[in-house]
Design an enzyme around this catalytic site. Structure first.
Site, mmCIF file in Angstrom:
data_model
loop_
_atom_site.group_PDB
_atom_site.id
_atom_site.type_symbol
_atom_site.label_atom_id
_atom_site.label_comp_id
_atom_site.label_asym_id
_atom_site.label_seq_id
_atom_site.Cartn_x
_atom_site.Cartn_y
_atom_site.Cartn_z
ATOM 1 N N GLU A 1 0.349 -0.285 -4.907
ATOM 2 C CA GLU A 1 -0.605 0.795 -5.131
ATOM 3 C C GLU A 1 0.177 2.095 -5.283
ATOM 4 O OE1 GLU A 1 -4.542 2.714 -3.066
ATOM 5 O OE2 GLU A 1 -2.587 2.971 -2.156
ATOM 6 N N ASP B 1 0.838 -1.199 0.000
ATOM 7 C CA ASP B 1 0.000 0.000 0.000
ATOM 8 C C ASP B 1 0.875 1.251 0.000
ATOM 9 O OD1 ASP B 1 -2.451 1.343 0.067
ATOM 10 O OD2 ASP B 1 -2.392 1.519 2.247
#
Length: 245
Positions: A56, A31
């Protein structure tokens, strides 16, 4: 978290290794990779035995994402935000010219498909006003999945699209997954774009066991030649296959 700290590095490697070896995961997602250096991310993935790892990195510029992939020496794939933005605009406008980037598909999907994780929606885009909220209605979402699930890259299905949009959407997604598997479409399948214009996108996609012909948009289109069988379809999209197992 200070990733320059040796203890932090050791603990991060140990945690990811535990996820893989003990918890049973076979791939990982990192993330907000903008928050720390790509070099650390490469280290962590390599130390875990090089599992498939996707980042991400929320950016719509394919060159920025390519630069990141290069900085990790290819250890990381990315969620393909350029494809997300391009596909959403194409489906809402019924103009598919933006899906042809010099004869290739858009985004990382078109230049490094093995590291392109394609998606229609995620836990952020489904509610954030900055991207205009949800991708669209059921018909628009199914059209987008039809494109992603029949083409190169590594497609993903957002859980809420599967669980909350009803049986008809689920049935369409199952049919699309089945034809991808039957024809043997994979992340680096060869894609030949037959049309990309207002009202129509059409293509041929070669798999290990056959070929898919695909169209979406308001205009009519059908594949050339004989032997095609329609395998899936919905509002303004259709999928044919030749071959398959």
């Amino acid at each position: 978290i200070d990733h320059t700290n040796q203890k932090v590095q050791e603990d991060s490697k140990a945690f990811i290794k535990w996820l893989m070896d003990d918890a049973g995961f076979r791939a990982i997602r990192l993330d907000f990779v903008l928050g720390y250096g790509a070099w650390f991310q490469e280290q962590y993935v390599r130390a875990a035995g090089n599992p498939y790892a996707v980042a991400e990195y929320w950016h719509g510029d394919v060159q920025v994402l390519q630069n990141y992939i290069n900085a990790t020496k290819g250890a990381m794939a990315v969620f393909d935000f350029p494809v997300y933005y391009t596909l959403k605009n194409a489906i809402h406008s019924n103009d598919f010219s933006g899906l042809n980037w010099g004869g290739k598909l858009p985004g990382v999907m078109g230049c490094d498909p093995m590291r392109s994780v394609t998606f229609v929606e995620n836990h952020d885009t489904s509610h954030l006003a900055v991207v205009g909220g949800k991708f669209g209605d059921n018909n628009q979402v199914c059209r987008a999945y039809a494109f992603l699930l029949t083409h190169s890259g590594i497609p993903s299905i957002f859980w809420s699209d599967w669980s909350d949009r009803g049986a008809d959407v689920q049935n369409q997604l199952v049919a699309l997954c089945q034809v991808r598997k039957s024809v043997g479409v994979h992340c680096t399948s060869q894609v030949s774009i037959a049309a990309s214009q207002g009202g129509l996108f059409a293509s041929y996609v070669d798999g290990k066991h056959g070929t898919i012909a695909f169209k979406m948009g308001s205009s009519d289109w059908g594949p050339n030649g004989d032997g095609w069988q329609k395998k899936a379809g919905g509002h303004e999209y259709a999928v044919w296959a030749k071959g398959g197992i």
